[in-house]
Motif scaffolding. Structure first.
Motif, short mmCIF file in Angstrom:
data_model
loop_
_atom_site.label_atom_id
_atom_site.label_comp_id
_atom_site.label_asym_id
_atom_site.label_seq_id
_atom_site.Cartn_x
_atom_site.Cartn_y
_atom_site.Cartn_z
N LYS A 74 0.84 -1.26 0.37
CA LYS A 74 0.43 -0.30 0.11
C LYS A 74 0.85 1.24 0.10
CE LYS A 74 -3.61 -1.93 2.81
NZ LYS A 74 -4.34 -2.04 4.17
N TYR A 75 0.46 2.10 -0.99
CA TYR A 75 1.04 3.29 -0.94
C TYR A 75 0.42 4.64 -0.66
CZ TYR A 75 4.54 0.21 -3.82
OH TYR A 75 4.89 -0.30 -4.00
N SER A 76 0.86 5.42 -0.44
CA SER A 76 0.24 6.84 0.31
C SER A 76 0.97 8.19 0.37
CB SER A 76 -1.02 6.98 1.17
OG SER A 76 -0.64 8.24 1.33
N TYR A 77 0.63 9.07 -1.16
CA TYR A 77 1.82 10.58 -1.44
C TYR A 77 1.15 11.50 -0.96
CZ TYR A 77 5.92 12.85 -3.64
OH TYR A 77 6.33 14.33 -3.40
N GLY A 87 6.17 16.74 0.08
CA GLY A 87 5.92 15.01 -0.47
C GLY A 87 6.04 14.55 1.00
N GLU A 88 4.99 13.69 1.38
CA GLU A 88 4.82 12.74 2.30
C GLU A 88 4.53 11.00 1.53
OE1 GLU A 88 4.03 13.50 6.79
OE2 GLU A 88 2.44 11.49 6.83
N PHE A 89 5.77 10.46 1.88
CA PHE A 89 5.24 9.12 1.16
C PHE A 89 5.39 8.22 2.53
CE2 PHE A 89 5.98 6.85 -3.17
CZ PHE A 89 5.86 5.34 -2.65
N THR A 90 3.91 7.23 2.25
CA THR A 90 4.42 5.84 3.09
C THR A 90 4.03 5.22 2.46
OG1 THR A 90 2.64 8.06 4.88
CG2 THR A 90 2.49 5.11 5.52
N VAL A 91 4.65 3.80 2.55
CA VAL A 91 4.61 2.72 1.98
C VAL A 91 4.66 1.69 3.29
CG1 VAL A 91 6.89 2.59 2.48
CG2 VAL A 91 5.77 0.94 0.99
N GLU A 92 3.27 0.99 3.38
CA GLU A 92 3.04 -0.38 3.89
C GLU A 92 3.56 -1.56 3.19
OE1 GLU A 92 -0.48 0.09 6.74
OE2 GLU A 92 -0.43 2.11 5.98
N VAL A 93 3.65 -2.94 3.94
CA VAL A 93 4.24 -4.10 3.06
C VAL A 93 3.64 -5.20 4.22
CG1 VAL A 93 5.65 -5.56 1.55
CG2 VAL A 93 6.25 -3.26 1.72
N SER A 94 2.93 -5.98 3.33
CA SER A 94 2.73 -6.76 4.66
C SER A 94 2.13 -8.24 4.90
CB SER A 94 1.55 -6.34 5.89
OG SER A 94 0.46 -6.24 5.19
N ASP A 95 2.33 -9.21 5.03
CA ASP A 95 1.99 -10.40 4.33
C ASP A 95 0.24 -10.82 4.83
OD1 ASP A 95 2.05 -13.12 4.40
OD2 ASP A 95 0.95 -13.50 5.87
N PHE A 100 4.57 -10.58 9.43
CA PHE A 100 5.42 -9.20 8.96
C PHE A 100 4.73 -8.42 8.26
CE2 PHE A 100 6.97 -8.02 4.82
CZ PHE A 100 8.49 -7.81 4.94
N HIS A 101 5.53 -6.84 8.54
CA HIS A 101 4.95 -5.84 8.31
C HIS A 101 6.46 -5.18 8.22
CE1 HIS A 101 4.07 -5.07 11.84
NE2 HIS A 101 4.21 -3.78 12.14
N PHE A 102 5.94 -3.78 7.51
CA PHE A 102 7.10 -2.81 7.22
C PHE A 102 6.37 -2.16 7.00
CE2 PHE A 102 9.64 0.46 5.04
CZ PHE A 102 10.71 -0.22 5.03
N LYS A 103 6.27 -0.65 7.57
CA LYS A 103 5.50 0.67 7.61
C LYS A 103 6.49 1.97 7.62
CE LYS A 103 2.18 4.14 8.69
NZ LYS A 103 0.69 3.95 9.37
N ALA A 104 6.89 2.87 6.51
CA ALA A 104 8.05 4.04 6.97
C ALA A 104 7.21 4.69 6.10
CB ALA A 104 9.16 3.24 5.77
N VAL A 105 7.44 5.75 6.96
CA VAL A 105 6.94 7.49 5.87
C VAL A 105 8.43 8.15 5.73
CG1 VAL A 105 5.96 9.30 6.89
CG2 VAL A 105 4.82 7.30 7.76
N VAL A 106 8.38 8.55 4.67
CA VAL A 106 9.65 9.12 3.89
C VAL A 106 9.38 10.85 3.39
CG1 VAL A 106 11.46 9.10 2.59
CG2 VAL A 106 10.43 6.75 3.19
N VAL A 140 13.02 -7.46 0.11
CA VAL A 140 11.68 -6.89 -0.75
C VAL A 140 11.57 -5.98 -1.72
CG1 VAL A 140 8.99 -6.15 -0.13
CG2 VAL A 140 10.72 -7.66 1.55
N MET A 141 11.17 -5.88 -2.70
CA MET A 141 11.11 -5.13 -3.49
C MET A 141 10.10 -4.65 -4.18
SD MET A 141 14.62 -4.33 -4.79
CE MET A 141 14.57 -4.22 -6.61
N ILE A 142 9.60 -3.56 -3.77
CA ILE A 142 8.22 -3.01 -4.30
C ILE A 142 7.92 -2.79 -5.09
CG2 ILE A 142 8.13 -2.35 -1.47
CD1 ILE A 142 8.04 0.53 -2.66
N PRO A 143 7.04 -2.64 -5.89
CA PRO A 143 7.05 -2.27 -6.97
C PRO A 143 6.61 -1.24 -7.80
CG PRO A 143 5.33 -3.53 -6.81
CD PRO A 143 5.91 -3.38 -5.58
N PHE A 144 6.91 -0.35 -8.52
CA PHE A 144 6.97 0.91 -9.00
C PHE A 144 4.87 0.95 -9.73
CE2 PHE A 144 6.56 4.57 -12.10
CZ PHE A 144 6.58 5.50 -11.52
#
Length: 133
Positions: free
Chosen positions: A31-34, A46-54, A61-67, A110-114
């Motif tokens: 999941k992406y949010s921008y 710009g605030e980019f939030t990425v979430e990767v989870s099972d 397994f989950h990964f969430k970051a705000v960049v 983990v490689m997130i897709p563009f």
């Protein structure tokens, strides 16, 4: 030629859980949010939030970051165009962060897709002069 130039970026937060035992198969969802905020001085944030989870067991397994990315931009450029350009400039940093953190945690990287925003609808919400949306 780009209408926006990245001046800086920073990772604001990371939340990660990798409670994987043995050779467990994961079914990942992304999941992406921008969102972009603009200033009158031709600077935007710009605030980019990425979430990767099972999909089945996100607690394992989950990964969430705000960049956050800070950009300067040319006057008069449409905000929708700036939204896409700044996303495209910040995405490689977000992707690298996800890959690096997961690889350094002892699991396959983990490689997130563009996701191409060119064909997506971009919704603009602006505050009116009274401060309400």
């Amino acid at each position: 030629m780009s209408n926006a130039t990245m001046k800086a970026y920073k990772v604001e937060s990371i939340d990660f859980a990798g409670k994987i035992e043995g050779k467990q198969r994961l079914d990942l969802q992304n999941k992406y949010s921008y969102n972009v905020r603009y200033s009158p001085q031709n600077i935007c944030r710009g605030e980019f939030t990425v979430e990767v989870s099972d999909k089945t067991v996100p607690d394992k397994f989950h990964f969430k970051a705000v960049v956050i990315g800070v950009f300067s931009f040319k006057p008069g450029v449409e905000k929708e165009l700036l939204h896409v350009e700044t996303y495209n400039q910040l995405f490689p940093y977000v992707r690298s962060l996800v890959t690096t953190v997961t690889a350094n945690c002892g699991i396959p990287p983990v490689m997130i897709p563009f996701t191409d925003l060119e064909g997506q609808n971009i919704y603009r919400f602006e505050k009116n002069p009274g401060g309400n949306t």
